[in-house]
Design an enzyme around this catalytic site. Structure first.
Site, short mmCIF file in Angstrom:
data_model
loop_
_atom_site.label_atom_id
_atom_site.label_comp_id
_atom_site.label_asym_id
_atom_site.label_seq_id
_atom_site.Cartn_x
_atom_site.Cartn_y
_atom_site.Cartn_z
CG ASP A 252 0.08 -5.53 1.14
OD1 ASP A 252 -0.55 -4.67 1.79
OD2 ASP A 252 1.32 -5.66 1.22
CD GLN B 37 -2.85 -0.93 2.47
OE1 GLN B 37 -2.79 -1.70 3.41
NE2 GLN B 37 -3.72 0.07 2.44
CG HIS B 38 0.28 3.32 2.42
ND1 HIS B 38 -1.06 3.58 2.50
CD2 HIS B 38 0.56 2.42 3.41
CE1 HIS B 38 -1.58 2.89 3.51
NE2 HIS B 38 -0.62 2.17 4.07
O1 LIG Z 1 1.83 0.12 4.92
C1 LIG Z 1 1.26 -0.96 5.04
C2 LIG Z 1 -0.14 -1.04 5.54
O2 LIG Z 1 -0.68 0.20 5.91
C3 LIG Z 1 2.00 -2.21 4.69
O3 LIG Z 1 1.32 -3.36 5.13
C4 LIG Z 1 2.27 -2.27 3.20
O4 LIG Z 1 1.05 -2.56 2.54
C5 LIG Z 1 3.41 -3.24 2.87
O5 LIG Z 1 3.09 -4.57 2.99
P1 LIG Z 1 4.12 -5.83 2.93
O6 LIG Z 1 4.93 -5.70 1.72
O7 LIG Z 1 4.85 -5.87 4.21
O8 LIG Z 1 3.17 -7.02 2.82
#
Ligand SMILES: O=C(CO)[C@@H](O)[C@H](O)COP(=O)(O)O
Ligand SMILES: Nc1ncnc2c1ncn2[C@@H]1O[C@H](COP(=O)(O)OP(=O)(O)O)[C@@H](O)[C@H]1O
Length: 428
Positions: free
Chosen positions: A228, A71-72
């Site tokens: 994700d 995300q983000h």
């Molecule tokens: O910033 C967040 C949720 O707000 C993280 O969960 C990212 O979405 C990254 O995910 P992974 O690569 O660790 O699964």
């Protein structure tokens, strides 16, 4: 039998599963690594996606697909559809000051009310403000802002610098809700906040409903995709009372709810899910890589670390690992570092260090469970997923640290599986 393809473009790698849409059986899979770092050229994700799809047997016999992703991350595009600079990822903390500035200008309660988030350095809005403040020439060139899953979906549908139709960018509720300029309650972008961050308006991806789809250049159905964490919720089939704890690069703790959450303290992010509900979530920056770094230090593999940790007693002889190796987001301590406390000649053993790493990492996640509980979200059982859930020591110690029953679903790439399910759902 119709085959569908689901993707997890995560921080450390790209994972693909090909699933029989009728039985749900995984028939093929593939993966490819991503580069390290918190600032990454999105082209590397595009190359990895194509490698992982090829590794999973290609797209020729696929009828629908969907992409889930970290995300983000800020993917800034110019009017010709070119990426302007490396994407700043969710775990890049350089925009901590920008987060404080936005809170100072609007107020935490107003932002929580308008977006269900209080900005921390992870959220896209703070990265756009950082760009405006530190790279004004780049900021002025931004014609569209996408997230990793939006941009990869656009590329795989056949768009890009060769076919730069920015209006064809699409996203879903869950990822839009992590930007800081989308309101999960109204389902609308908050353009005043976008302009306050970037300095001007820009094209934003169209937010598709859970059952909407678009097509790729070959006419295949393309589902909306997801952030994700929302994809995991689909993959494990999370229900009311379940709290999912995912131990990947990030540690995430989240539940699926019917009603949205706006937490003015900012600890719980009031995300939307990838269906019609909500996904209140706490995210830590320090999860599986806490175990990676201590295993490396002790010169053992993951199984070796787990064996050592289980040879120590609970409490690790007093040794305490504060796990903020990458700063921290929950609690919001972007400049924090990790430390090892209560070292004595007796406590400083390999076994205690391994146990302190597991207990310290899980203790960080416990912070998130407590925050969800304080908002009155029912927590009956933990579903433990992500790479770190493969560790025997993590599985055994988690119920002690969490004080809840812990179930570990069969090991699977649940983001990619969730996306394959979403793809199956948009087939006629
Ligand atoms: O910033 C967040 C949720 O707000 C993280 O969960 C990212 O979405 C990254 O995910 P992974 O690569 O660790 O699964
Ligand atoms: N048996 C294990 N014990 C502990 N950690 C593990 C184990 N297997 C994999 N990991 C770690 O899990 C992480 C990858 O998990 P994953 O959920 O795929 O992360 P992400 O989705 O963020 O890329 C890596 O840091 C990896 O070293």
């Amino acid at each position: 039998m119709a085959l569908v393809l689901g993707v997890d473009s995560s921080t450390q790698s790209c994972k693909v599963v090909v699933v029989d849409s009728v039985t749900g059986a995984i028939v093929r899979s593939g993966r490819a690594p991503h580069p390290d770092g918190t600032s990454v050229d999105p082209e590397a994700w595009w190359v990895a996606l194509q490698q992982a799809i090829a590794d999973a047997g290609g797209l020729d016999d696929i009828e629908a697909w969907a992409i889930g992703g970290q995300q983000h991350g800020m993917v800034a595009l110019d009017a010709e559809g070119r990426v302007i600079r490396d994407a700043l990822l969710w775990n890049d903390t350089r925009s901590a000051q920008a987060a404080d500035d936005l809170i100072g200008e609007f107020g935490a309660s107003v932002l929580a009310d308008r977006t269900s988030l209080v900005p921390v350095a992870s959220f896209t809005i703070t990265k756009l403000r950082w760009l405006r403040d530190h790279e004004p020439d780049n900021a002025a060139r931004v014609a569209a802002v996408a997230l990793p899953h939006d941009w990869l979906t656009w590329r795989l549908r056949g768009f890009g610098p060769e076919r730069p139709d920015l209006k064809e960018l699409v996203t879903d509720r869950s990822d839009a809700s992590g930007t800081g300029y989308w309101n999960p309650r109204t389902g609308e972008y908050d353009r005043e906040l976008l302009v306050a961050a970037l300095g001007h308006d820009a094209v934003l991806p169209r937010v598709l409903g859970a059952r909407e789809s678009v097509t790729d250049a070959a006419g295949r159905r393309v589902a909306p995709g997801a952030g994700d964490n929302a994809a995991v919720a689909l993959g494990v089939g999370a229900r009311t009372g379940d709290v999912v704890v995912s131990i990947g690069t990030s540690g995430t703790i989240f539940a699926v709810t019917d009603r949205g959450v706006a937490d003015p303290s900012g600890i719980v992010a009031g995300f939307a899910d990838a269906a019609d509900g909500y996904l209140p979530l706490v995210c830590t920056l320090n999860a599986a890589r806490v175990l990676d770094v201590i295993a490396r230090l002790l010169d053992v593999d993951h199984d070796g670390l787990s064996t050592l940790a289980l040879e120590a007693s609970p409490g690790a002889g007093g040794l305490e690992l504060v796990p903020y190796f990458e700063g921290e987001r929950s609690p919001n301590l972007p400049e924090a570092t990790a430390s090892l406390n209560a070292m004595t000649l007796a406590s400083t053993t390999r076994e205690n260090l391994a146990r302190a790493a597991v207990e310290g990492m899980l203790g960080g996640l416990r912070f998130g469970l407590d925050a969800l509980r304080e908002l009155g979200i029912p927590l009956d059982r933990v579903l433990l997923v992500g790479g770190g859930a493969q560790s025997g020591a993590v599985r055994e110690i988690a119920p002690l640290v969490f004080g809840l029953p812990v179930e570990v679903p069969e090991a699977a790439e649940y983001v990619a599986v969730g996306m394959a399910r979403q793809a199956a759902s948009v087939l006629d």
